[in-house]
Design a protein around this motif. Structure first.
Motif, PDB file in Angstrom:
ATOM      1  N   UNK A 481       0.828  -1.196   0.000  1.00 20.34           N
ATOM      2  CA  UNK A 481       0.000   0.000   0.000  1.00 20.34           C
ATOM      3  C   UNK A 481       0.867   1.252   0.000  1.00 20.34           C
ATOM      4  N   UNK A 482       1.904   1.238   0.828  1.00 17.10           N
ATOM      5  CA  UNK A 482       2.742   2.422   0.954  1.00 17.10           C
ATOM      6  C   UNK A 482       3.422   2.752  -0.375  1.00 17.10           C
ATOM      7  N   UNK A 483       4.007   1.746  -1.012  1.00 17.33           N
ATOM      8  CA  UNK A 483       4.724   2.009  -2.267  1.00 17.33           C
ATOM      9  C   UNK A 483       3.748   2.331  -3.404  1.00 17.33           C
ATOM     10  N   UNK A 484       2.565   1.719  -3.398  1.00 11.92           N
ATOM     11  CA  UNK A 484       1.590   1.953  -4.465  1.00 11.92           C
ATOM     12  C   UNK A 484       1.210   3.418  -4.584  1.00 11.92           C
ATOM     13  N   UNK A 485       0.973   4.072  -3.450  1.00  4.48           N
ATOM     14  CA  UNK A 485       0.386   5.412  -3.533  1.00  4.48           C
ATOM     15  C   UNK A 485       1.331   6.531  -3.112  1.00  4.48           C
ATOM     16  N   UNK A 486       2.461   6.209  -2.462  1.00  5.56           N
ATOM     17  CA  UNK A 486       3.434   7.260  -2.150  1.00  5.56           C
ATOM     18  C   UNK A 486       4.576   7.298  -3.150  1.00  5.56           C
ATOM     19  N   UNK A 487       4.801   6.186  -3.869  1.00  5.60           N
ATOM     20  CA  UNK A 487       5.932   6.000  -4.777  1.00  5.60           C
ATOM     21  C   UNK A 487       7.265   5.995  -4.030  1.00  5.60           C
ATOM     22  N   UNK A 488       7.219   5.770  -2.726  1.00  2.68           N
ATOM     23  CA  UNK A 488       8.432   5.684  -1.921  1.00  2.68           C
ATOM     24  C   UNK A 488       8.806   4.220  -1.722  1.00  2.68           C
ATOM     25  N   UNK A 489      10.089   3.975  -1.479  1.00  2.19           N
ATOM     26  CA  UNK A 489      10.546   2.605  -1.289  1.00  2.19           C
ATOM     27  C   UNK A 489       9.983   2.026   0.008  1.00  2.19           C
ATOM     28  N   UNK A 490       9.409   0.844  -0.087  1.00  2.68           N
ATOM     29  CA  UNK A 490       8.868   0.159   1.087  1.00  2.68           C
ATOM     30  C   UNK A 490       8.986  -1.339   0.850  1.00  2.68           C
ATOM     31  N   UNK A 491       9.337  -2.067   1.899  1.00  2.00           N
ATOM     32  CA  UNK A 491       9.454  -3.522   1.805  1.00  2.00           C
ATOM     33  C   UNK A 491       8.865  -4.167   3.054  1.00  2.00           C
ATOM     34  N   UNK A 580      -2.200   6.242   3.278  1.00  2.00           N
ATOM     35  CA  UNK A 580      -3.068   7.278   2.717  1.00  2.00           C
ATOM     36  C   UNK A 580      -2.597   8.675   3.124  1.00  2.00           C
ATOM     37  N   UNK A 581      -2.380   8.879   4.413  1.00  3.34           N
ATOM     38  CA  UNK A 581      -2.017  10.215   4.883  1.00  3.34           C
ATOM     39  C   UNK A 581      -0.634  10.633   4.383  1.00  3.34           C
ATOM     40  N   UNK A 582       0.297   9.692   4.297  1.00  7.24           N
ATOM     41  CA  UNK A 582       1.608  10.015   3.744  1.00  7.24           C
ATOM     42  C   UNK A 582       1.484  10.451   2.289  1.00  7.24           C
ATOM     43  N   UNK A 583       0.718   9.717   1.510  1.00 11.22           N
ATOM     44  CA  UNK A 583       0.533  10.060   0.101  1.00 11.22           C
ATOM     45  C   UNK A 583      -0.188  11.392  -0.054  1.00 11.22           C
ATOM     46  N   UNK A 585      -0.111  13.935   2.068  1.00  7.53           N
ATOM     47  CA  UNK A 585       0.858  14.984   2.404  1.00  7.53           C
ATOM     48  C   UNK A 585       1.806  15.246   1.229  1.00  7.53           C
ATOM     49  N   UNK A 586       2.100  14.187   0.470  1.00  7.93           N
ATOM     50  CA  UNK A 586       3.022  14.316  -0.661  1.00  7.93           C
ATOM     51  C   UNK A 586       2.308  14.705  -1.950  1.00  7.93           C
ATOM     52  N   UNK A 587       0.996  14.902  -1.841  1.00  5.14           N
ATOM     53  CA  UNK A 587       0.181  15.325  -2.988  1.00  5.14           C
ATOM     54  C   UNK A 587       0.250  14.326  -4.138  1.00  5.14           C
ATOM     55  N   UNK A 588       0.224  13.042  -3.798  1.00  2.23           N
ATOM     56  CA  UNK A 588       0.215  11.993  -4.823  1.00  2.23           C
ATOM     57  C   UNK A 588      -1.202  11.809  -5.384  1.00  2.23           C
ATOM     58  N   UNK A 589      -1.260  11.175  -6.533  1.00  2.00           N
ATOM     59  CA  UNK A 589      -2.549  10.827  -7.139  1.00  2.00           C
ATOM     60  C   UNK A 589      -3.026   9.529  -6.497  1.00  2.00           C
ATOM     61  N   UNK A 590      -3.740   9.642  -5.399  1.00  2.00           N
ATOM     62  CA  UNK A 590      -4.014   8.489  -4.535  1.00  2.00           C
ATOM     63  C   UNK A 590      -4.915   7.457  -5.209  1.00  2.00           C
ATOM     64  N   UNK A 591      -5.981   7.905  -5.842  1.00  2.00           N
ATOM     65  CA  UNK A 591      -6.912   6.957  -6.460  1.00  2.00           C
ATOM     66  C   UNK A 591      -6.425   6.447  -7.814  1.00  2.00           C
ATOM     67  N   UNK A 592      -5.467   7.150  -8.398  1.00  2.00           N
ATOM     68  CA  UNK A 592      -4.963   6.776  -9.720  1.00  2.00           C
ATOM     69  C   UNK A 592      -3.436   6.764  -9.696  1.00  2.00           C
ATOM     70  N   UNK A 593      -2.834   5.873  -8.920  1.00  2.00           N
ATOM     71  CA  UNK A 593      -1.372   5.851  -8.845  1.00  2.00           C
ATOM     72  C   UNK A 593      -0.759   5.546 -10.206  1.00  2.00           C
ATOM     73  N   UNK A 594       0.405   6.143 -10.447  1.00  2.00           N
ATOM     74  CA  UNK A 594       1.013   6.054 -11.772  1.00  2.00           C
ATOM     75  C   UNK A 594       1.297   4.597 -12.157  1.00  2.00           C
ATOM     76  N   UNK A 595       1.083   4.309 -13.423  1.00  2.00           N
ATOM     77  CA  UNK A 595       1.406   3.020 -14.044  1.00  2.00           C
ATOM     78  C   UNK A 595       0.527   1.862 -13.577  1.00  2.00           C
TER      79      UNK A 595
END
Length: 603
Positions: A481-491, A580-583, A585-595
């Protein structure tokens, strides 16, 4: 992947087509387009980007028509450009087509068409379709015959809809990609998914592979590949149109996180009676003779499958979970006593469907655990069990995960009783806790401090999620979930694996979420101390009664104390909110994550 829609009426279809495309954007948002006809030619309008960009160029009023098709694209062949956006037309502009899937033999078909003088304007595999139809129309074929002849030449997986100039009809077919007809009072509809037209009608017909649908304003006809008429039942969808709208929420994802108490109540309704599990589809004795259970799934559904595997294994049933794409390529041994369960929210996931087919071909019994009645998985498996979570629009799955796991707990109870002849240990306590689960999730949502925690994680170089047992599958899901919508590295890792390599990546800039279930806490606390020794901050997500873990961790996100088999479901809600809240704050496209797109119907 990709969303198809169509409307056939006696009034202008433009507004309904645009509304349907907006409802389908979770299937793709690289580009969007429509084609309409009103007896004076076909008018196409399309644009790279989201549906809003298409809508902004449709202000002149010159695009209108009673019959139309639309498409929102997730790119496979060719980048997301205006030229590659659907619909595509042939050289003469007589035919417009939209397509979801992949035409495997398009290169051969395209070369043949080019040798006969056809010119192409896109990189897509789809463009061969209108050219082939136009060729047959030019040979004097009737529209339906021309469409049939074209479809017979296609290899691959596809859902296709076309319109033809001067013909108030939509022609459609499917093979491996979903299509559903909506039967309205003043118009008829077609789409990849029901939410596309749910605000217009709740009467639906699910098409099956090789069906050819001929849809007019006041009628429809469905036939098989040989032209023989085939009856398909009209079903009533019990979803409320408001279920597919954002309402007061900024994002579908947040709405669907908050809907989890309701979706879980729907999942559990009528399925628990005291100490008994009541599954109407599977009365006692249904699974007698089963000696082995295999789960096949992808993404979030795979994490739910892992959760189910752990429970069944603990309860004495031979169970394994497999990533569906790997299972399809390297299937595990099965026999007639093997139950292969495909966990798939949409019931249309290509890799999962292929894995289930491999299992069926080799003699296994198959079961679809899905959210969609009438889906391919539900229709082609030997059995189906529905999670009843309601429509989920956000690409990042939330409420369907919790409903999948809750349903797997119920199914596991039935399986164990049939396979071993005895109920599971602690079944009474577990079922009581399951009945309390919706209220517990509500408590998490109302009291969560995830927003504050997520802000303190921003700017870090990586995010690790660890857990043991059922918490391991939730650690993987939390990282996804974290990587999907924040685009940040998560494992995500099994907590005990940190010291076998991943600990080398731990620094003060890698916050670690440690998920506790109330079991093996001493080991988890030891892992936490190992992490903190390397300077990394630890956020514990665990029952509020776990005071030692709360005191040891740097941050604590509590969940209600419940049966240990269910704690990880509650922890997952906290992790959904963190992501959700991290994404946000980062102004990501939460419902339409890239790619990404929601229903992965291509391999």
């Amino acid at each position: 992947m990709c969303g198809i829609t169509a409307r056939v009426g006696t009034d202008d279809s433009l507004d309904a087509l645009l509304a349907s495309l907006k409802n389908l954007e979770y299937r793709g948002y690289d580009s969007a387009g429509i084609a309409v006809q009103n007896g004076t030619g076909i008018k196409v309008s399309k644009h790279e980007g989201e549906v809003a960009q298409l809508e902004s160029q449709l202000t002149s009023g010159d695009v209108f028509g009673e019959v139309g098709i639309g498409h929102t694209r997730w790119s496979t062949h060719g980048p997301p450009t205006n030229e590659n956006a659907h619909p595509h037309t042939g050289c003469q502009g007589r035919v417009a087509a939209v397509h979801n899937g992949i035409i495997d033999n398009y290169t051969t078909l395209r070369e043949g068409l080019q040798s006969r003088g056809h010119e192409f304007t896109s990189d897509t595999d789809t463009e061969v379709i209108p050219h082939l139809v136009e060729e047959r129309l030019a040979d004097g074929m009737a529209p339906e015959a021309a469409f049939r002849e074209t479809v017979a030449q296609l290899d691959g997986s596809y859902a296709i809809a076309i319109i033809i100039d001067d013909d108030p009809t939509v022609y459609a077919t499917r093979n491996g990609s979903p299509l559903v007809i909506g039967v309205g009072e003043t118009a008829n509809y077609l789409a990849s998914d029901v939410p596309a037209f749910l605000e217009f009608t709740d009467q639906v017909i699910y098409l099956e592979d090789d069906d050819i649908a001929v849809i007019t304003p006041d009628d429809y006809r469905i036939s098989d590949g040989n032209g023989s008429w085939v009856p398909r039942p009209v079903e009533t969808v019990d979803w409320d149109p408001e279920d597919a709208e954002k309402g007061k929420y900024d994002h579908y994802m947040l709405k669907e996180i908050h809907e989890q108490p309701t979706s879980l109540r729907q999942t559990l309704h009528g399925r628990i009676d005291g100490d008994d599990v009541i599954l109407e589809e599977f009365p006692p004795g249904t699974f007698e003779g089963i000696t082995r259970v295999q789960f096949v799934a992808c993404g979030t559904s795979y994490h739910a499958a892992m959760y189910g595997e752990g429970l069944l294994s603990e309860w004495g049933v031979d169970a394994n979970s497999f990533i569906a794409s790997e299972y399809a390529a390297y299937p595990a041994p099965v026999d007639e006593n093997t139950l292969v369960i495909g966990v798939t929210q949409s019931g249309e996931t290509a890799d999962t469907l292929e894995a289930l087919q491999r299992a069926r071909d080799r003699g296994a019994r198959t079961l679809a655990l899905t959210n969609v009645i009438g889906s391919t998985a539900a229709r082609t498996c030997d059995d189906a069990l529905f999670i009843r979570a309601g429509p989920e629009i956000g690409v990042a799955a939330t409420k369907t995960f919790s409903s999948q796991v809750a349903t797997l707990v119920l199914l596991g109870e039935r399986l164990v009783r049939d396979v071993t002849g005895e109920p599971t240990d602690e079944h009474s306590q577990r079922l009581a806790a399951l009945e309390s689960l919706p209220g517990d999730v509500e408590t998490v949502i109302e009291n969560s401090q995830a927003a504050a925690v997520s802000r303190r994680c921003l700017g870090d170089t990586g995010h690790f999620f660890v857990g043991r047992g059922s918490a391991y599958s939730v650690a993987l899901e939390g990282a996804l979930k974290f990587k999907e919508i924040t685009y940040e590295h998560a494992e995500g890792f099994a907590a005990g694996e940190l010291k076998h390599g991943p600990l080398a990546l731990v620094t003060p800039e890698t916050p670690i979420f440690a998920i506790g279930t109330g079991r093996h806490q001493n080991r988890l606390e030891s892992n936490v101390r190992e992490i903190q020794t390397r300077g990394a901050p630890v956020i514990a997500v665990a029952p509020r009664t776990d005071s030692e873990l709360a005191d040891t961790a740097d941050e604590f996100l509590p969940v209600p104390a419940t049966h240990s088999a269910l704690v990880a479901i509650l922890a997952n809600v906290q992790l959904q909110l963190v992501a959700y809240h991290a994404a946000n704050e980062m102004d990501r496209s939460i419902d339409k994550p890239r790619n990404l797109a929601k229903s992965v119907t291509v391999e």
